[in-house]
Motif scaffolding. Structure first.
Motif, PDB file in Angstrom:
ATOM      1  N   HIS A 189      -4.213  10.760   3.771  1.00 13.13           N
ATOM      2  CA  HIS A 189      -3.717   9.403   4.004  1.00 13.13           C
ATOM      3  C   HIS A 189      -4.638   8.381   3.341  1.00 13.13           C
ATOM      4  O   HIS A 189      -4.178   7.436   2.682  1.00 13.13           O
ATOM      5  CB  HIS A 189      -3.590   9.120   5.500  1.00 13.13           C
ATOM      6  CG  HIS A 189      -2.911   7.824   5.802  1.00 13.13           C
ATOM      7  ND1 HIS A 189      -3.597   6.639   5.922  1.00 13.13           N
ATOM      8  CD2 HIS A 189      -1.599   7.521   5.981  1.00 13.13           C
ATOM      9  CE1 HIS A 189      -2.752   5.653   6.169  1.00 13.13           C
ATOM     10  NE2 HIS A 189      -1.530   6.160   6.214  1.00 13.13           N
ATOM     11  N   ALA A 196      -3.030   3.919  -4.068  1.00  8.17           N
ATOM     12  CA  ALA A 196      -2.057   2.843  -4.300  1.00  8.17           C
ATOM     13  C   ALA A 196      -2.669   1.690  -5.079  1.00  8.17           C
ATOM     14  O   ALA A 196      -1.958   0.922  -5.731  1.00  8.17           O
ATOM     15  CB  ALA A 196      -1.505   2.344  -2.973  1.00  8.17           C
ATOM     16  N   HIS A 250      -2.070  -2.484   8.489  1.00  9.61           N
ATOM     17  CA  HIS A 250      -1.670  -3.535   7.545  1.00  9.61           C
ATOM     18  C   HIS A 250      -1.839  -3.066   6.095  1.00  9.61           C
ATOM     19  O   HIS A 250      -0.954  -3.276   5.255  1.00  9.61           O
ATOM     20  CB  HIS A 250      -2.493  -4.798   7.778  1.00  9.61           C
ATOM     21  CG  HIS A 250      -2.306  -5.827   6.700  1.00  9.61           C
ATOM     22  ND1 HIS A 250      -1.182  -6.632   6.620  1.00  9.61           N
ATOM     23  CD2 HIS A 250      -3.088  -6.150   5.622  1.00  9.61           C
ATOM     24  CE1 HIS A 250      -1.275  -7.420   5.562  1.00  9.61           C
ATOM     25  NE2 HIS A 250      -2.431  -7.142   4.940  1.00  9.61           N
ATOM     26  N   GLN A 253       0.957  -0.650   5.240  1.00 13.40           N
ATOM     27  CA  GLN A 253       2.243  -1.352   5.107  1.00 13.40           C
ATOM     28  C   GLN A 253       2.305  -2.138   3.803  1.00 13.40           C
ATOM     29  O   GLN A 253       3.329  -2.128   3.111  1.00 13.40           O
ATOM     30  CB  GLN A 253       2.447  -2.287   6.296  1.00 13.40           C
ATOM     31  CG  GLN A 253       2.762  -1.583   7.606  1.00 13.40           C
ATOM     32  CD  GLN A 253       2.797  -2.535   8.780  1.00 13.40           C
ATOM     33  OE1 GLN A 253       2.153  -3.590   8.777  1.00 13.40           O
ATOM     34  NE2 GLN A 253       3.543  -2.158   9.827  1.00 13.40           N
ATOM     35  N   ALA A 254       1.231  -2.818   3.460  1.00 11.93           N
ATOM     36  CA  ALA A 254       1.213  -3.661   2.262  1.00 11.93           C
ATOM     37  C   ALA A 254       1.360  -2.853   0.986  1.00 11.93           C
ATOM     38  O   ALA A 254       1.814  -3.379  -0.045  1.00 11.93           O
ATOM     39  CB  ALA A 254      -0.093  -4.459   2.224  1.00 11.93           C
ATOM     40  N   ARG A 255       1.014  -1.570   1.046  1.00 17.36           N
ATOM     41  CA  ARG A 255       1.064  -0.725  -0.147  1.00 17.36           C
ATOM     42  C   ARG A 255       2.203   0.283  -0.117  1.00 17.36           C
ATOM     43  O   ARG A 255       2.317   1.131  -0.991  1.00 17.36           O
ATOM     44  CB  ARG A 255      -0.283  -0.004  -0.306  1.00 17.36           C
ATOM     45  CG  ARG A 255      -1.394  -0.938  -0.732  1.00 17.36           C
ATOM     46  CD  ARG A 255      -2.782  -0.406  -0.410  1.00 17.36           C
ATOM     47  NE  ARG A 255      -3.796  -1.346  -0.868  1.00 17.36           N
ATOM     48  CZ  ARG A 255      -4.118  -2.461  -0.211  1.00 17.36           C
ATOM     49  NH1 ARG A 255      -3.513  -2.746   0.945  1.00 17.36           N
ATOM     50  NH2 ARG A 255      -5.032  -3.264  -0.695  1.00 17.36           N
ATOM     51  N   GLY A 256       3.042   0.208   0.898  1.00 18.60           N
ATOM     52  CA  GLY A 256       4.163   1.137   1.003  1.00 18.60           C
ATOM     53  C   GLY A 256       3.750   2.543   1.362  1.00 18.60           C
ATOM     54  O   GLY A 256       4.506   3.499   1.148  1.00 18.60           O
ATOM     55  N   VAL A 257       2.539   2.691   1.938  1.00 15.12           N
ATOM     56  CA  VAL A 257       2.048   4.003   2.363  1.00 15.12           C
ATOM     57  C   VAL A 257       2.528   4.266   3.791  1.00 15.12           C
ATOM     58  O   VAL A 257       2.583   3.357   4.621  1.00 15.12           O
ATOM     59  CB  VAL A 257       0.507   4.052   2.278  1.00 15.12           C
ATOM     60  CG1 VAL A 257      -0.045   5.350   2.867  1.00 15.12           C
ATOM     61  CG2 VAL A 257       0.058   3.892   0.825  1.00 15.12           C
ATOM     62  N   ASP A 258       2.855   5.497   4.080  1.00 19.41           N
ATOM     63  CA  ASP A 258       3.362   5.869   5.402  1.00 19.41           C
ATOM     64  C   ASP A 258       2.399   5.429   6.500  1.00 19.41           C
ATOM     65  O   ASP A 258       1.181   5.602   6.382  1.00 19.41           O
ATOM     66  CB  ASP A 258       3.561   7.382   5.453  1.00 19.41           C
ATOM     67  CG  ASP A 258       4.196   7.841   6.753  1.00 19.41           C
ATOM     68  OD1 ASP A 258       5.419   7.773   6.867  1.00 19.41           O
ATOM     69  OD2 ASP A 258       3.426   8.247   7.660  1.00 19.41           O
ATOM     70  N   THR A 259       2.945   4.863   7.573  1.00 20.18           N
ATOM     71  CA  THR A 259       2.109   4.347   8.662  1.00 20.18           C
ATOM     72  C   THR A 259       2.170   5.215   9.921  1.00 20.18           C
ATOM     73  O   THR A 259       1.599   4.846  10.950  1.00 20.18           O
ATOM     74  CB  THR A 259       2.537   2.919   9.040  1.00 20.18           C
ATOM     75  OG1 THR A 259       3.907   2.937   9.477  1.00 20.18           O
ATOM     76  CG2 THR A 259       2.376   1.965   7.859  1.00 20.18           C
TER      77      THR A 259
END
Length: 296
Positions: A189, A196, A250, A253-259
């Motif tokens: 992760h 990213a 945050h 989310q800002a980088r489109g990575v799974d949260t």
């Protein structure tokens, strides 16, 4: 007690990738190895290296004082051992078939009822690591088997003895695999997050490894807190960690990575806070993970 240099006769039952690696490591250390597999063709490469093929599990067990079964699961294991029970009298079995602690304890009783001594094992490496003295092989059960056959077991890796309860090796195995998967997923992760913004995994990983060294220090500090059930929040409280993990959520989310991973971690921290552990150290999270009323 066995010398670590003593060559012994040993039987390996089950020649999948791990069983074959075990037999190969034993051959490399000069032990006399008998092998059996349901599909005889899998034994060919080992026989070419000097292993002796057995026609049946009974013959395989009878060939050595020590047998190491490495099979797919306990159903397969019992399917192989049950018909060969008469050959087990006076033999030692070091079982490295993966299963639960409960299965290991049941197997121990069954083997002892048929006159065999039993040490259960957990292999903490993949097949390429077998034979490396730095790789842990966990054992629990009969200390006499470990002492008598230490030379064989040291050919496979570093034998770590956990105690007389035959279920402990399987229990540690499951717990340590959970640690591995959690750690690797956290690293992946973090690698996705850094990636990213154009950071290569090769650049991120050395920093991550150095950080893990610090994390092991936290574990050492927290272990006595867990055992005592008291979690002084004099380093960083769960409340602080909850606020900090929002930055991770945050950033993802800002980088489109799974949260989903940081969301799970935050949810677990929030459950600990709701249970009254917000001012505790992070070790207090265990109170929402362990069985109610349990202490270490």
């Amino acid at each position: 007690m066995s010398s670590t240099n003593e060559q012994q006769a040993v039987t390996v039952i089950g020649l999948g990738s791990m069983g074959s690696a075990l037999a190969t490591a034993l051959l490399d250390r000069g032990h006399s190895v008998t092998v059996w597999n349901r599909t005889p063709d899998k034994a060919r490469a080992l026989v070419d290296r000097g292993a002796r093929p057995a026609a049946t599990p009974q013959e395989a067990i009878a060939a050595s004082r020590l047998t190491i079964p490495c099979l797919f699961d306990y159903d397969v294991l019992r399917g192989v051992l049950d018909p060969a029970a008469g050959a087990l009298v006076g033999r030692a079995v070091v079982n490295v078939t993966s299963g639960s602690a409960e299965q290991a304890r049941e197997l121990d009783g069954w083997l002892r009822s048929h006159g065999a001594d039993h040490l259960d094992g957990g292999i903490m490496t993949t097949p390429p690591g077998v034979g490396d003295p730095n790789m842990m092989f966990l054992y629990s059960g009969s200390p006499a088997v470990l002492d008598r056959h230490r030379g064989v077991l040291e050919a496979l890796g570093d034998p770590v003895y956990l105690g007389t309860d035959p279920g402990l090796a399987s229990l540690y195995d499951a717990a340590l695999l959970g640690l591995m998967w959690s750690t690797l997923t956290g690293w992946l992760h973090g690698t996705a997050l850094a990636g990213a913004d154009g950071v290569d995994a090769a650049a991120f990983t050395p920093v991550a490894i150095r950080w893990l060294t610090a994390v092991t220090g936290f574990m050492t500090t927290y272990a006595p807190q867990v055992d005592a059930g008291r979690y002084p929040g004099d380093d960083a409280t769960i409340d602080v960690q909850i606020a900090t993990i929002d930055h991770l959520v945050h950033a993802a989310q800002a980088r489109g990575v799974d949260t989903s991973l940081p969301a799970l971690l935050k949810s677990t921290m929030e459950r600990a806070k709701a249970a009254g552990h917000g001012s505790d150290s992070y070790a207090g999270v265990i109170e929402v993970l362990r069985k109610p009323g349990e202490r270490g």
